[in-house]
Design a protein around this motif. Structure first.
Motif, PDB file in Angstrom:
ATOM      1  N   LEU A 150       0.023   3.722   7.238  1.00 26.17           N
ATOM      2  CA  LEU A 150       0.438   4.247   6.671  1.00 26.17           C
ATOM      3  C   LEU A 150       1.486   5.523   7.151  1.00 26.17           C
ATOM      4  O   LEU A 150       0.803   6.446   7.356  1.00 26.17           O
ATOM      5  CB  LEU A 150       0.402   4.237   5.169  1.00 26.17           C
ATOM      6  CG  LEU A 150       0.916   4.300   4.107  1.00 26.17           C
ATOM      7  CD1 LEU A 150       1.620   2.715   4.418  1.00 26.17           C
ATOM      8  CD2 LEU A 150       0.192   4.577   3.071  1.00 26.17           C
ATOM      9  N   ALA A 151       2.632   5.215   7.456  1.00 24.64           N
ATOM     10  CA  ALA A 151       3.864   6.113   7.492  1.00 24.64           C
ATOM     11  C   ALA A 151       4.398   7.042   6.596  1.00 24.64           C
ATOM     12  O   ALA A 151       3.989   7.067   5.575  1.00 24.64           O
ATOM     13  CB  ALA A 151       5.005   5.638   8.225  1.00 24.64           C
ATOM     14  N   THR A 152       4.721   8.508   6.866  1.00 23.46           N
ATOM     15  CA  THR A 152       5.056   9.356   6.051  1.00 23.46           C
ATOM     16  C   THR A 152       5.782   8.921   5.220  1.00 23.46           C
ATOM     17  O   THR A 152       6.994   8.173   4.679  1.00 23.46           O
ATOM     18  CB  THR A 152       5.303  10.317   6.850  1.00 23.46           C
ATOM     19  OG1 THR A 152       4.949  10.851   7.570  1.00 23.46           O
ATOM     20  CG2 THR A 152       5.627  11.760   5.911  1.00 23.46           C
ATOM     21  N   SER A 157      -5.069  -1.712  -2.760  1.00 26.76           N
ATOM     22  CA  SER A 157      -4.829  -2.279  -1.176  1.00 26.76           C
ATOM     23  C   SER A 157      -5.744  -2.055  -0.174  1.00 26.76           C
ATOM     24  O   SER A 157      -6.910  -1.467  -0.090  1.00 26.76           O
ATOM     25  CB  SER A 157      -3.788  -0.837  -1.225  1.00 26.76           C
ATOM     26  OG  SER A 157      -2.595  -0.922  -2.204  1.00 26.76           O
ATOM     27  N   VAL A 158      -5.830  -2.991   0.758  1.00 28.72           N
ATOM     28  CA  VAL A 158      -7.174  -2.390   1.803  1.00 28.72           C
ATOM     29  C   VAL A 158      -5.416  -2.288   3.443  1.00 28.72           C
ATOM     30  O   VAL A 158      -4.871  -3.450   3.679  1.00 28.72           O
ATOM     31  CB  VAL A 158      -6.867  -4.099   2.260  1.00 28.72           C
ATOM     32  CG1 VAL A 158      -8.796  -4.138   3.104  1.00 28.72           C
ATOM     33  CG2 VAL A 158      -8.125  -4.395   0.764  1.00 28.72           C
ATOM     34  N   ILE A 159      -6.947  -1.339   4.123  1.00 29.55           N
ATOM     35  CA  ILE A 159      -5.348  -1.086   4.796  1.00 29.55           C
ATOM     36  C   ILE A 159      -6.818  -1.270   5.829  1.00 29.55           C
ATOM     37  O   ILE A 159      -7.654  -0.704   6.419  1.00 29.55           O
ATOM     38  CB  ILE A 159      -5.603   0.152   4.953  1.00 29.55           C
ATOM     39  CG1 ILE A 159      -4.316   0.830   3.849  1.00 29.55           C
ATOM     40  CG2 ILE A 159      -4.687   0.796   6.433  1.00 29.55           C
ATOM     41  CD1 ILE A 159      -3.690   2.073   3.601  1.00 29.55           C
ATOM     42  N   LEU A 205       2.490   1.844   0.174  1.00 29.40           N
ATOM     43  CA  LEU A 205       2.036   0.774  -0.105  1.00 29.40           C
ATOM     44  C   LEU A 205       0.921   0.208  -1.408  1.00 29.40           C
ATOM     45  O   LEU A 205       0.472   0.686  -1.997  1.00 29.40           O
ATOM     46  CB  LEU A 205       0.727   0.994   0.927  1.00 29.40           C
ATOM     47  CG  LEU A 205      -0.233  -0.142   0.954  1.00 29.40           C
ATOM     48  CD1 LEU A 205       0.929  -1.309   1.763  1.00 29.40           C
ATOM     49  CD2 LEU A 205      -1.200   0.332   2.103  1.00 29.40           C
ATOM     50  N   ARG A 206       2.012  -1.350  -1.863  1.00 25.92           N
ATOM     51  CA  ARG A 206       0.641  -1.664  -2.919  1.00 25.92           C
ATOM     52  C   ARG A 206       0.745  -3.064  -2.471  1.00 25.92           C
ATOM     53  O   ARG A 206       1.773  -4.131  -2.078  1.00 25.92           O
ATOM     54  CB  ARG A 206       2.570  -1.554  -3.529  1.00 25.92           C
ATOM     55  CG  ARG A 206       1.649  -2.798  -4.930  1.00 25.92           C
ATOM     56  CD  ARG A 206       3.180  -3.482  -5.990  1.00 25.92           C
ATOM     57  NE  ARG A 206       2.237  -4.116  -6.962  1.00 25.92           N
ATOM     58  CZ  ARG A 206       3.413  -4.650  -8.075  1.00 25.92           C
ATOM     59  NH1 ARG A 206       4.206  -4.526  -8.032  1.00 25.92           N
ATOM     60  NH2 ARG A 206       2.869  -5.563  -9.188  1.00 25.92           N
ATOM     61  N   GLY A 207      -0.527  -3.360  -1.494  1.00 24.94           N
ATOM     62  CA  GLY A 207      -0.752  -4.104  -0.555  1.00 24.94           C
ATOM     63  C   GLY A 207      -1.129  -3.898   0.433  1.00 24.94           C
ATOM     64  O   GLY A 207      -2.440  -3.671   0.391  1.00 24.94           O
TER      65      GLY A 207
END
Length: 294
Positions: free
Chosen positions: A222-224, A214-216, A228-230
């Motif tokens: 990213l919420a509680t 994943s790339v943020i 995330l897959r992506g």
């Protein structure tokens, strides 16, 4: 700008702590230092209040488990772990992990600077003012790349076997899991490594999970409890399972170090050569009948 305020302690205590930290830093910097011996000596004092030799005579089971040469890490069983890279960081990881279970590690006045000293000798790269709270776990440590002013909070898992980047100002909240490897759904030993990138000023909030590759982007969030897959684009806020971008922060346009829309993604590499590369598709959607709608 920070919401934290300065806190001071008794001057005599601070002076004693400073002396301990100076001595630890000097020993870590000395190429003649045996890191296994250093780690077991510090742990013997912090955990049992005595010299290692005395502890070995009085309680050998306790003493032997302070020496990293007498223990194994899960990562040592991984095919992807580089033994030559892991050997010098292993005693420091063992010191980090066990010191966190003592008052020395639980006390931010001593725990945070000790972890900073250790990170400088474990990580592939670490910037200034790294702040790590207690009970953080790494896979191998040597595949961590950490920028300036990064904060990692309590009980975080940083699975860096495939590589993790935390860019400047990134914040990782309590109980977050960040991965850099995946398992095939059909064959558990079929493992793919993918570098995971967390951009500048990004926030990974409580109890969320970031999957491998994943790339943020910079200023992403990213919420509680999200999974995330992506990717997350700049200023995006992703929520849910699986996480999807539902909001954007109100920010002026700017230049980005990490923009998931253009940032190179790790194509993945196999940790186990006995399986094909890349992993073929191994799943299908359920039929209407299987979903009880037929």
């Amino acid at each position: 700008m920070t919401w934290l305020k300065p806190v001071s302690i008794d001057g005599n205590a601070q002076a004693a702590y400073n002396e301990f930290l100076r001595d630890l830093e000097a020993r870590l910097a000395d190429p003649a230092t045996d890191r296994n011996v250093l780690a077991r000596e510090v742990l013997a004092q912090a955990m049992y209040g005595r010299e290692y030799g005395q502890l070995l005579a009085d309680a050998p089971l306790a003493a032997l488990n302070l020496d990293a040469r007498n223990v194994t890490f899960e990562a040592e069983y991984y095919m992807a772990t580089d033994p030559e890279k892991f050997a010098p960081v292993k005693p420091l990881l063992w010191l980090w992990k066990n010191l966190d279970l003592t008052p020395v590690g639980q006390n931010p006045v001593t725990g945070i600077p000790v972890r900073r000293l250790l990170a400088e000798r474990i990580f592939k790269r670490v910037g200034r003012n790294f702040k790590c709270w207690q009970n953080v776990e790494f896979s191998v440590g040597y595949n961590m790349e950490v920028g300036n002013d990064v904060v990692v909070h309590r009980y975080v898992l940083l699975d860096d076997i495939g590589g993790i980047e935390l860019r400047d100002g990134a914040s990782v909240s309590d109980y977050v899991n960040i991965y850099s490897h995946t398992h095939s759904v059909l064959d558990g030993p079929d493992v793919t490594l993918r570098r995971t990138v967390i951009g500048r000023g990004a926030r990974i909030t409580y109890h969320s999970t970031v999957l491998a590759g994943s790339v943020i982007s910079d200023d992403g969030m990213l919420a509680t409890h999200a999974l995330l897959r992506g990717d997350i684009p700049p200023h995006g806020i992703a929520m849910g399972i699986p996480a999807k971008v539902t909001r954007y922060k109100l920010r002026p346009p700017q230049e980005y170090d990490v923009d998931a829309r253009t940032h190179p993604h790790d194509p993945g590499r196999k940790a186990n050569p006995n399986f094909p590369d890349p992993t073929p598709n191994q799943t299908r959607k359920p039929t209407l009948e299987e979903m009880g709608e037929g």
